[in-house]
Design a protein around this motif. Sequence first.
Motif, PDB file in Angstrom:
ATOM      1  N   GLN A  28      26.144  63.619  25.032  1.00  0.00           N
ATOM      2  CA  GLN A  28      26.408  64.854  25.464  1.00  0.00           C
ATOM      3  C   GLN A  28      25.252  65.500  26.034  1.00  0.00           C
ATOM      4  O   GLN A  28      24.978  66.703  26.390  1.00  0.00           O
ATOM      5  CB  GLN A  28      26.852  65.607  24.201  1.00  0.00           C
ATOM      6  N   SER A  30      22.400  67.132  28.321  1.00  0.00           N
ATOM      7  CA  SER A  30      22.624  67.365  29.687  1.00  0.00           C
ATOM      8  C   SER A  30      21.691  68.429  30.019  1.00  0.00           C
ATOM      9  O   SER A  30      21.247  69.348  29.204  1.00  0.00           O
ATOM     10  CB  SER A  30      24.196  68.100  29.900  1.00  0.00           C
ATOM     11  N   ARG A  32      21.301  70.649  32.428  1.00  0.00           N
ATOM     12  CA  ARG A  32      21.903  71.764  32.661  1.00  0.00           C
ATOM     13  C   ARG A  32      22.190  72.587  31.188  1.00  0.00           C
ATOM     14  O   ARG A  32      21.842  73.855  31.201  1.00  0.00           O
ATOM     15  CB  ARG A  32      23.212  71.751  33.467  1.00  0.00           C
ATOM     16  N   GLU A  33      22.796  72.042  30.350  1.00  0.00           N
ATOM     17  CA  GLU A  33      23.073  72.720  29.014  1.00  0.00           C
ATOM     18  C   GLU A  33      21.770  72.982  28.433  1.00  0.00           C
ATOM     19  O   GLU A  33      21.442  74.073  27.896  1.00  0.00           O
ATOM     20  CB  GLU A  33      23.866  71.858  28.079  1.00  0.00           C
ATOM     21  N   HIS A  42      18.999  76.569  36.337  1.00  0.00           N
ATOM     22  CA  HIS A  42      19.480  75.031  35.947  1.00  0.00           C
ATOM     23  C   HIS A  42      18.480  74.121  36.777  1.00  0.00           C
ATOM     24  O   HIS A  42      18.325  72.919  36.170  1.00  0.00           O
ATOM     25  CB  HIS A  42      20.794  74.988  36.652  1.00  0.00           C
ATOM     26  N   ASP A  51      15.295  63.748  35.924  1.00  0.00           N
ATOM     27  CA  ASP A  51      16.663  63.580  35.834  1.00  0.00           C
ATOM     28  C   ASP A  51      16.966  63.378  34.283  1.00  0.00           C
ATOM     29  O   ASP A  51      15.903  63.205  33.555  1.00  0.00           O
ATOM     30  CB  ASP A  51      17.132  62.173  36.781  1.00  0.00           C
ATOM     31  N   ARG A  52      18.104  63.030  33.928  1.00  0.00           N
ATOM     32  CA  ARG A  52      18.452  62.997  32.399  1.00  0.00           C
ATOM     33  C   ARG A  52      17.710  61.525  31.853  1.00  0.00           C
ATOM     34  O   ARG A  52      17.175  61.763  30.707  1.00  0.00           O
ATOM     35  CB  ARG A  52      20.063  62.860  32.379  1.00  0.00           C
TER      36      ARG A  52
END
Length: 198
Positions: A28, A30, A32-33, A42, A51-52
């Motif tokens: 989960q 993210s 963005r979150e 963002h 990146d992630r």
Amino acid sequence: MPAYHHGNLRATLLEAAERSLREHGAEQLSLRELAREAGVSHAAPRRHFADRQALLDALAETGFARLDTELRAALATAGADFPVRLHAVSAAYLRFATEDAALLDVMYAGKHRADRVAEAAAAPFGLLNDVIKDGQKHGAIAPGDPHRPGVLLLATLQGIAALTNGRLVIPELLDGILEAAVEQFLAGQRTDGQRTSG
């Protein structure tokens, strides 16, 4: 929502990411979150994490650093008796592995072997290797390559942690299981030492 001050966004995002890991797991996670939770645009996290995967690598790196700190703190107060030292470092590892299970999963995930992560992992694993060598020096662990008993110890601890995290072992039994595991590990090492010398 935490206040964002110039210069601490990276730390804020990592703290939020650790909270999210504990509550929801890595799937989960993210950027963005995390940006929304930190109260920034963002795009802002991308200044620190491309990146992630870069975020996961940073979490792994800080996780290994914290594990190293906790293992060293446990040894610093354990005294000179080797079995006590082994129990202390094993208990510290197990505590970390059960309290931060999702973070440990991220730390061990093979797909993020960035150089910085590997360097961070070298510290706590080097410390565990030194503990094994200390046991060999004191005759509590069979002589030879310290890697073999080190992997055996780590696999034992990781197995106990996995059973606990999977709710197959209740946390109240953990201390007794750990004590028995350390005793069995040392007994097995004495047996190996007798075979080697016999």
